[in-house]
Scaffold this active site. Structure first.
Site, PDB file in Angstrom:
ATOM      1  N   LEU A 180      13.526  40.729  64.862  1.00 61.05           N
ATOM      2  CA  LEU A 180      13.787  40.316  63.411  1.00 61.05           C
ATOM      3  C   LEU A 180      14.994  40.814  62.840  1.00 61.05           C
ATOM      4  O   LEU A 180      15.585  40.004  61.904  1.00 61.05           O
ATOM      5  CB  LEU A 180      12.526  40.774  62.463  1.00 61.05           C
ATOM      6  CG  LEU A 180      11.238  40.207  63.057  1.00 61.05           C
ATOM      7  CD1 LEU A 180      10.071  40.924  62.295  1.00 61.05           C
ATOM      8  CD2 LEU A 180      10.996  38.438  62.753  1.00 61.05           C
ATOM      9  N   VAL A 201      13.818  45.935  64.410  1.00 63.48           N
ATOM     10  CA  VAL A 201      12.551  45.605  64.197  1.00 63.48           C
ATOM     11  C   VAL A 201      12.022  44.379  64.968  1.00 63.48           C
ATOM     12  O   VAL A 201      12.865  43.392  65.116  1.00 63.48           O
ATOM     13  CB  VAL A 201      12.451  45.229  62.701  1.00 63.48           C
ATOM     14  CG1 VAL A 201      10.890  44.764  62.260  1.00 63.48           C
ATOM     15  CG2 VAL A 201      12.750  46.780  61.850  1.00 63.48           C
ATOM     16  N   ASP A 244      16.162  54.439  48.553  1.00 62.19           N
ATOM     17  CA  ASP A 244      17.172  53.387  49.721  1.00 62.19           C
ATOM     18  C   ASP A 244      16.729  52.095  49.280  1.00 62.19           C
ATOM     19  O   ASP A 244      16.678  51.196  50.185  1.00 62.19           O
ATOM     20  CB  ASP A 244      17.033  53.998  51.078  1.00 62.19           C
ATOM     21  CG  ASP A 244      18.070  53.271  51.840  1.00 62.19           C
ATOM     22  OD1 ASP A 244      19.194  52.731  51.214  1.00 62.19           O
ATOM     23  OD2 ASP A 244      17.938  53.028  53.245  1.00 62.19           O
TER      24      ASP A 244
HETATM   25  P1  AMP Z   1      14.739  47.823  58.300  1.00 66.86           P
HETATM   26  O1  AMP Z   1      14.998  48.699  59.217  1.00 66.86           O
HETATM   27  O2  AMP Z   1      13.265  48.212  57.607  1.00 66.86           O
HETATM   28  O3  AMP Z   1      16.149  47.998  57.208  1.00 66.86           O
HETATM   29  O4  AMP Z   1      14.409  46.620  58.769  1.00 66.86           O
HETATM   30  C1  AMP Z   1      15.709  45.781  59.392  1.00 66.86           C
HETATM   31  C2  AMP Z   1      15.382  44.352  59.134  1.00 66.86           C
HETATM   32  O5  AMP Z   1      14.121  43.724  59.947  1.00 66.86           O
HETATM   33  C3  AMP Z   1      14.988  43.903  57.844  1.00 66.86           C
HETATM   34  O6  AMP Z   1      16.016  43.728  56.766  1.00 66.86           O
HETATM   35  C4  AMP Z   1      14.346  42.580  57.941  1.00 66.86           C
HETATM   36  O7  AMP Z   1      15.266  41.441  58.069  1.00 66.86           O
HETATM   37  C5  AMP Z   1      13.441  42.844  59.286  1.00 66.86           C
HETATM   38  N1  AMP Z   1      12.264  43.254  58.845  1.00 66.86           N
HETATM   39  C6  AMP Z   1      11.843  44.573  58.548  1.00 66.86           C
HETATM   40  N2  AMP Z   1      10.535  44.560  58.212  1.00 66.86           N
HETATM   41  C7  AMP Z   1       9.738  43.330  58.311  1.00 66.86           C
HETATM   42  C8  AMP Z   1       8.797  42.790  58.368  1.00 66.86           C
HETATM   43  N3  AMP Z   1       7.806  43.493  57.875  1.00 66.86           N
HETATM   44  N4  AMP Z   1       8.474  41.478  58.481  1.00 66.86           N
HETATM   45  C9  AMP Z   1       9.635  40.725  58.712  1.00 66.86           C
HETATM   46  N5  AMP Z   1      10.998  41.353  58.877  1.00 66.86           N
HETATM   47  C10 AMP Z   1      11.237  42.395  58.641  1.00 66.86           C
END
Ligand code: AMP
Length: 820
Positions: A511, A519, A630
């Site tokens: 994602l 992710v 953050d």
């Molecule tokens: P993070 O490491 O939390 O910054 O996540 C990186 C990217 O993954 C985010 O910017 C979203 O695009 C995607 N992402 C993170 N968590 C989710 C979730 N629960 N559902 C869908 N996409 C997610």
């Protein structure tokens, strides 16, 4: 024939004035003033003439400073503009000032009632336009004076208040806009009911209350003796007014009520040739009239700002807990009246609203107490004048409203309480020894209680987990014992379940990728979608951050926080499992030319408000009270309906109730969103999150990244650019062209305004989140933002406008570095 000659002389003179610009020192029936003529005061301080404000074509007669001609302090025909340059100002033989238009129709006139022998109009060095009898030697006797009809400006020697004999009320009323001096909706005035007070009003609604005079100043405003002004408050049977005099005649100062209802005092700075603000009203949340309701106090240094007075409880606990304090508080113990009541002394407060009050200038405090006790409706008393240890008596009847606590200043207030309640409070707060013993006993009981609850809950959850493991094969215990104990509240997933759900972490299922790892989207055997954050082994987010996130977020529940379903710590894998958010993160929309069209203004507002509510929950309403540290567009996830949810609690911190800020030497966050004090000194507080939230608002409104944006003309980053547009009075230019129709421009400007308030340089100037939520959901007046903290890069550790307003091309999304 004589009349004809007069008329001829008059018209000849008039036409010569209309052709040439000429300055007069008086206007008499034979000397009128045309559009190009001016009247100048003897000391050349003020000038009167015709003007058009800003780009307006309308013509007005006004008075302005000679040193600052654009600073108009009074307007004659504010509600009746002339449409061309044909206006003429003259004094009639009856001593009436009239403003005539091209057809000799009267556009405006003064209301002189007595007929003088020799009428003359003069502009005095105070800025007062007066009509007097030229044959009368008394310099203070006027037939009419502009000081009796103020517009938006209070000059030295003017009176703000009432002539109680004639009923004349002198108050300031705002201009409609900077280009329209017509009477606007805001006024600031003395209200003589009860013990007189100074109110700021919007129409008939009270916006703020400067309060009553206590001998030194108004109880709600920090007006203190100083070397520049001498303040005056006069209260007798004939008049009640506030005024001020300049101690140094070479200083220029004015108080002005601006078109947004803010009262400001300015002082002229010769060196910079500009007006510097000396005082600004409505600067913080506690200035909103009766914000906390009855029997509650507002303290800007506390969070939340409202608290019931001692011995009082929230009237509607549900509303109170959801930051709606307007119902106020009620007594825990009813008053007894006949001999059964006493008084609780509160120090350092802004006295309550005196609308229902009584006063006496000669009584002392003891007599005042006796007087209050005698009357069962009397709810509090205080000294009328605080000078010299206090004198006079002020009594309140009915609820105590709009009280504040000040860290410095304020005065004593004696609140009526049932004696039984006073005994109770005394036990709790007045005996330090008893308090200490109480604290020790209380803490011991609390610790013992916590241990018992902890043990019971641990055994209970362990039992539940064991049952879950026996029941199903997909969820298994983590194999790290140390972590396990900290994570009782989260469900622990088996590695094989996650591997299957994500097709062995297939690239197709990816994602996105944050600072701590990729992710993936996954689907559990029962069909439920999940998002799996796989912490990379070399990422900064180790077991500690994972633990942190699990412990914090598992205990939180709010519709604007992403739900953590569990974790998996097995075979060198550290993973967090969240609810799946189909629209991924906000940055995928607002910074994308195509997808940003899907976010119309309504959706953007919904996102801003949702994030604000989530953050408010973290800061003030959650059990743990959390600073996110953050907050940024990629940490705002969007559900099916584009509702926002805050995610990523890896670096969040829990803080104690009274803790205001904290420092760390490990600075983690994202450039462009980090507040200056955090990035520079590692100091974080709820106000660092407020800063990031402000950046986020400006990004959502503009569709530009703070860090990525670089204005081609001036090299300003987004904050610098937004600030520039704001001070140039064209904030609407900030709005993303892809937003589509803006149905409510003032709403858009309001959001930019709130964004700028949040990114102010000094944390203490930034609002807290409950105030932010309130500002976003109301039409209340907002204070003027100060210049933002333009932090971009730690190497450029300088917060001057020129340096930090500029953009950096070196874009880093997430960063971890060691501070000093
Ligand atoms: P993070 O490491 O939390 O910054 O996540 C990186 C990217 O993954 C985010 O910017 C979203 O695009 C995607 N992402 C993170 N968590 C989710 C979730 N629960 N559902 C869908 N996409 C997610």
């Amino acid at each position: 024939m004589e009349a004809f000659t007069h008329l001829f002389v008059f018209y000849t003179f008039l036409f010569s004035l209309l052709r040439t610009s000429i300055s007069l020192d008086t206007v008499t029936p034979s000397q009128s003033l045309g559009d190009r003529g001016t009247l100048v005061s003897a000391g050349r301080q003020f000038q009167l003439g015709f003007f058009s404000p800003g780009n307006s074509k309308s013509r007005y007669v006004g008075i302005w400073y000679m040193i600052s001609p654009e600073t108009v302090v009074w307007v004659a025909n504010r509600d009746a503009p002339l449409s061309d340059h044909s206006g003429v100002l003259k004094v009639t033989d009856d001593g009436v000032l009239v403003l005539l238009n091209s057809t000799n129709g009267t556009v405006w006139s003064s209301n002189t009632s007595t007929t003088p022998q020799n009428p003359v109009a003069k502009l005095l060095d105070t800025g007062n336009l007066v009509v007097k009898d030229g044959n009368d030697d008394n310099p203070d006797k006027f037939l009419w004076q502009s000081f009796d009809y103020p517009c938006n400006t209070l000059l030295p020697e003017m009176k703000l208040g009432w002539n109680l004999v004639t009923g004349l009320d002198r108050f300031l009323s705002s201009w409609k806009s900077t280009e329209d001096p017509a009477q606007g909706e805001f006024s600031t005035r003395i209200v003589p009911h009860g013990y007189p007070q100074w109110f700021d009003m919007e129409g008939t609604k009270i916006k703020a209350r400067a309060g009553s005079w206590n001998g030194l100043g108004f109880t709600g405003r920090a007006v203190r003796p100083n070397t520049v002004f001498e303040y005056e408050f006069v209260l007798n049977e004939k008049e009640v007014y506030y005024g001020y005099k300049l101690l140094n005649k070479s200083v220029f100062s004015r108080v002005v009520l601006n078109p947004s209802g803010i009262v400001q005092r300015f002082v002229w700075m010769d060196r910079t040739q500009s007006w510097e603000p000396f005082f600004t009203s409505h600067a913080n949340q506690c200035e909103i009239y009766a914000l906390c309701g009855a029997y509650a106090t507002c303290n800007i240094n506390k969070s939340p700002v409202c608290a019931c007075m001692e011995g009082f409880l929230p009237k509607s606990p549900e509303h109170w807990d959801s930051v709606d304090w307007s119902d106020g508080c009620v007594r825990r113990t009813p008053l007894e009246c006949n001999g059964g009541d006493g008084f609780l002394k509160r120090t350092g407060v802004k006295l309550p609203d005196t609308f229902y009050s009584w006063y006496n200038k000669s009584m002392n405090l003891q007599e005042c107490e006796g007087m209050c006790l005698k009357n069962c409706s009397c709810t509090a008393y205080a000294s009328l004048d605080v000078r010299g240890g206090g004198s006079g008596c002020l009594l309140w009847f009915g609820s105590l409203i709009d009280t504040r606590e000040f860290a410095e200043g304020g005065q004593d207030l004696y609140i009526r309480m049932a004696i039984s309640e006073l005994g109770h409070l005394d036990k709790n707060s007045h005996s330090s020894e008893r308090k200490l013993v109480g604290i020790i006993v209380g803490s011991t009981l609390l610790v013992v209680g916590m241990i018992i609850v902890g043990m019971v809950s641990y055994i209970w959850k362990k039992k539940l987990r064991n049952q879950a493991m026996i029941k199903g094969s997909e969820r298994k215990d983590c194999d790290n014992e140390g972590v396990k104990e900290d994570m009782e509240l989260a469900i622990l997933f088996d590695l094989t379940v996650i591997v299957n759900a994500t097709d062995n972490f297939s690239n197709n299922k990816k994602l996105g990728e944050g600072g701590f790892g990729p992710v993936y989207k996954g689907t559990l055997p029962e069909g439920k979608d999940i998002a799996v954050k796989r912490l990379s082994k070399n990422s900064g987010q180790g077991l500690n951050e994972l633990k942190n996130e699990v412990i914090l977020i598992a205990k939180l529940q709010h519709r604007n926080l992403v739900k953590l379903l569990g974790c998996c710590i097995q075979e060198n894998e550290n993973m967090l499992i969240y609810e799946y958010m189909p629209n991924k993160s906000l940055d995928c929309f607002i910074f994308d030319q195509t997808k940003s069209k899907l976010l119309d203004w309504h959706k953007r507002i919904n996102i801003i408000r949702g994030v604000a509510k989530g953050l408010l929950y973290l800061h003030e309403d959650s059990r743990l009270r959390i600073i996110h540290r953050d907050l940024k567009a990629s940490n705002i996830l969007l559900d099916n309906n584009m509702n926002p949810k805050i995610s990523d609690f890896g670096v969040a911190r829990s803080f104690g109730g009274d803790q205001i800020d904290s420092a760390t030497n490990r600075i983690i966050g994202t450039y462009g969103y980090m507040s200056p004090e955090y990035a520079m000194h590692g100091q974080y507080s709820v106000k660092s999150d407020v800063f990031s939230f402000g950046v986020l608002i400006l990004e959502i409104v503009s569709g530009k990244k703070n860090r990525g944006f670089c204005h081609p003309d001036n090299q300003l980053n987004l904050l610098g650019h937004a600030w520039k547009l704001w001070i140039e009075d064209k904030p609407i230019k900030l709005v993303d062209e892809l937003v589509g129709d803006l149905c409510n421009i003032s709403d858009v400007v309001r959001h930019i305004h709130v964004g700028l308030l949040c990114v102010q340089q000094r944390p203490e100037d930034r609002p807290n989140m409950s105030f932010v939520v309130q500002m976003l959901n109301s039409e209340n007046l907002l204070s003027k933002p100060k210049q933002p903290g333009f932090f971009t890069d730690p190497q450029e550790a300088d917060f001057s406008f020129s340096k930090f307003g500029t953009c950096s091309t070196n874009e880093i999304t997430t960063t971890v570095f060691e501070g000093r």
